[in-house]
Design an enzyme around this catalytic site. Sequence first.
Site, short mmCIF file in Angstrom:
data_model
loop_
_atom_site.label_atom_id
_atom_site.label_comp_id
_atom_site.label_asym_id
_atom_site.label_seq_id
_atom_site.Cartn_x
_atom_site.Cartn_y
_atom_site.Cartn_z
N LYS A 22 -18.80 13.25 -36.16
CA LYS A 22 -20.01 14.08 -36.08
C LYS A 22 -19.74 15.33 -35.25
O LYS A 22 -20.10 16.44 -35.64
CB LYS A 22 -21.14 13.26 -35.44
CG LYS A 22 -22.33 14.11 -35.01
CD LYS A 22 -23.41 13.29 -34.33
CE LYS A 22 -23.18 12.93 -32.88
NZ LYS A 22 -23.50 13.96 -31.89
N ASN A 23 -19.09 15.14 -34.08
CA ASN A 23 -18.95 16.27 -33.16
C ASN A 23 -17.83 17.23 -33.56
O ASN A 23 -17.57 18.22 -32.88
CB ASN A 23 -18.76 15.76 -31.73
CG ASN A 23 -20.06 15.16 -31.20
OD1 ASN A 23 -21.12 15.34 -31.80
ND2 ASN A 23 -19.97 14.45 -30.08
N ARG A 92 -29.40 19.64 -30.17
CA ARG A 92 -28.88 20.67 -29.26
C ARG A 92 -27.67 21.39 -29.85
O ARG A 92 -27.41 22.56 -29.52
CB ARG A 92 -28.47 20.05 -27.93
CG ARG A 92 -29.55 19.30 -27.23
CD ARG A 92 -29.02 18.70 -25.96
NE ARG A 92 -28.60 19.74 -25.05
CZ ARG A 92 -29.42 20.38 -24.24
NH1 ARG A 92 -30.70 20.10 -24.22
NH2 ARG A 92 -28.95 21.32 -23.44
N CYS A 116 -33.15 17.14 -21.93
CA CYS A 116 -32.48 16.14 -22.76
C CYS A 116 -32.47 14.83 -21.99
O CYS A 116 -32.41 14.83 -20.76
CB CYS A 116 -31.05 16.62 -23.04
SG CYS A 116 -30.06 15.45 -23.94
N ARG A 121 -28.17 19.59 -19.14
CA ARG A 121 -27.42 20.22 -20.23
C ARG A 121 -27.75 21.70 -20.45
O ARG A 121 -28.18 22.12 -21.52
CB ARG A 121 -27.60 19.43 -21.53
CG ARG A 121 -27.16 17.99 -21.37
CD ARG A 121 -27.24 17.23 -22.66
NE ARG A 121 -26.16 17.56 -23.58
CZ ARG A 121 -26.06 17.03 -24.79
NH1 ARG A 121 -26.95 16.17 -25.22
NH2 ARG A 121 -25.05 17.36 -25.57
N ASP A 305 -19.40 9.34 -24.03
CA ASP A 305 -20.09 8.84 -25.23
C ASP A 305 -19.79 7.37 -25.51
O ASP A 305 -20.36 6.79 -26.44
CB ASP A 305 -19.73 9.69 -26.46
CG ASP A 305 -20.36 11.07 -26.39
OD1 ASP A 305 -21.30 11.26 -25.60
OD2 ASP A 305 -19.90 11.97 -27.12
N VAL A 327 -19.96 12.96 -16.11
CA VAL A 327 -20.17 14.09 -17.03
C VAL A 327 -21.65 14.49 -17.09
O VAL A 327 -21.98 15.67 -17.00
CB VAL A 327 -19.61 13.77 -18.43
CG1 VAL A 327 -19.86 14.93 -19.39
CG2 VAL A 327 -18.12 13.45 -18.36
N ARG A 397 -29.10 9.62 -36.03
CA ARG A 397 -28.61 10.99 -35.82
C ARG A 397 -27.09 11.03 -35.85
O ARG A 397 -26.50 12.04 -36.23
CB ARG A 397 -29.09 11.50 -34.46
CG ARG A 397 -30.56 11.81 -34.43
CD ARG A 397 -30.91 12.46 -33.13
NE ARG A 397 -29.97 13.56 -32.87
CZ ARG A 397 -29.89 14.21 -31.74
NH1 ARG A 397 -30.68 13.90 -30.74
NH2 ARG A 397 -29.02 15.19 -31.58
#
Length: 420
Positions: A22-23, A92, A116, A121, A305, A327, A397
Amino acid sequence: MESMVIQGEQRLSGSVRIGGAKNSALPIMASTLLGKGSCRLTNVPQVMDVSTMARLLTHLGATVESDEDRFSISVNEISSCRAPYELVKTMRASVMVLGPLVARYGEAVVALPGGCAIGARPINLHLAALERMGAEITIEHGNVHARAKGRLRGARIYFDVSTVTGTENIMMAACLAEGTTVIENAAREPEIADVAQFLIKRGARIAGAGTDVITIEGVAALRGADHQIIPDRIETGTYLVAGAITKGDVTVAHCRPEHSEGLLAKLSEAGADLAIEKETIRIRATQRLRSVDLKTLPYPGFPTDMQAQVMALMAIAHGPSMITETVFESRFIHVLELQRMGADIRIDGNHAVITGVERLSGAPVMASDLRASACLILAGLAAEGETRVARVYHLDRGYERLDTKLAGLGARISRTKERP
Ligand code: EPU
């Protein structure tokens, strides 16, 4: 709204095929704005965020066609340079159209993403870098308005904090800038190298993507290109944890093991049996795993993640473990839900101290973000009795048919409309 209902304590076994990252897909789709010509993408994950990006690109004037994992996108002219709040607030990653739009068209209006669930962020580093490249940035009525007279200028950019989408935004913008841009302390995630590979196929001149110094020599225009998106390392990791948490035997296929080293090291330290091939990882866990400590860090460190999913695993591991999140400042919302399932977790600032319990007990729980949803599903797979995870739209998502893929491994999981 839908919920996921899981009957736990089923040992998972079999093989699962990983989809595209996805990213990686999201910035690559945004980067189609940088030039004319048709871009054909394969291995695009079928997730909501990808559909949202497709809607945003269509809104901006792109022609987007898709058939399962294949996308064809061309942007010969744009009809708008405005990314509206309705789209940005649901995703985002929409801010990644900012760099490409201002680089190619000299103007972009992108709604500021706002708060968020996992942290503040901000996008201050994206904006400061674009300013150094000659863009004039103003914030008006909740929107970032970026304007450039003529081409952006190449510049030396130093990111104080390693930022993934910040690095991508500036790398994309720099492709069309006049002169050379050097990004220092660039993020090193594999997705950034994938975006660079695609841009290079389109005629961009980029060196060093995947390291902390990226050099981009601007060119006048980019052409179309074909590209296959890399496999999703977070989806990979989530199925590995699913195998481990159910004391199962799961083979994750079509993945890139070299992108999951941080996680593999921890799973191995915890006592899981791993067999790693070029594109597959088999995980077997016949007994309760040992607790391990971990700290999230930018790549190649342990990925934030995967923090929530591994916390579910530690909740039933043997002994105490400490998970430190460095993070994002508030990425522990899943802890309260895990506690509802009987987990013993104490939070102290950005540390979570987990004392493994023998077993979790199924409960109704609420998902707060994408990876927290995955954590609760994993906990439900291991728990005694029924777990009902509400608000699974977060999951959709970023995970492609998670319920179908888990069911293929023997999980008892189904979707249902939420009770009023
Ligand atoms: N940061 C700033 N200023 C900026 C940009 C970032 O202070 O201008 C800070 C953030 O607040 C955060 C840290 O820098 O504390 C790192 O954030 P980063 O910018 O790297 O995150 P991101 O680019 O917004 C991407 C992924 C996230 C993933 C993070 C970290 C995409 C589309 N999103 O977000 O993915 O968690 O990198 O690896 O690539 C997810 O897939 O579930 C997800 C949240």
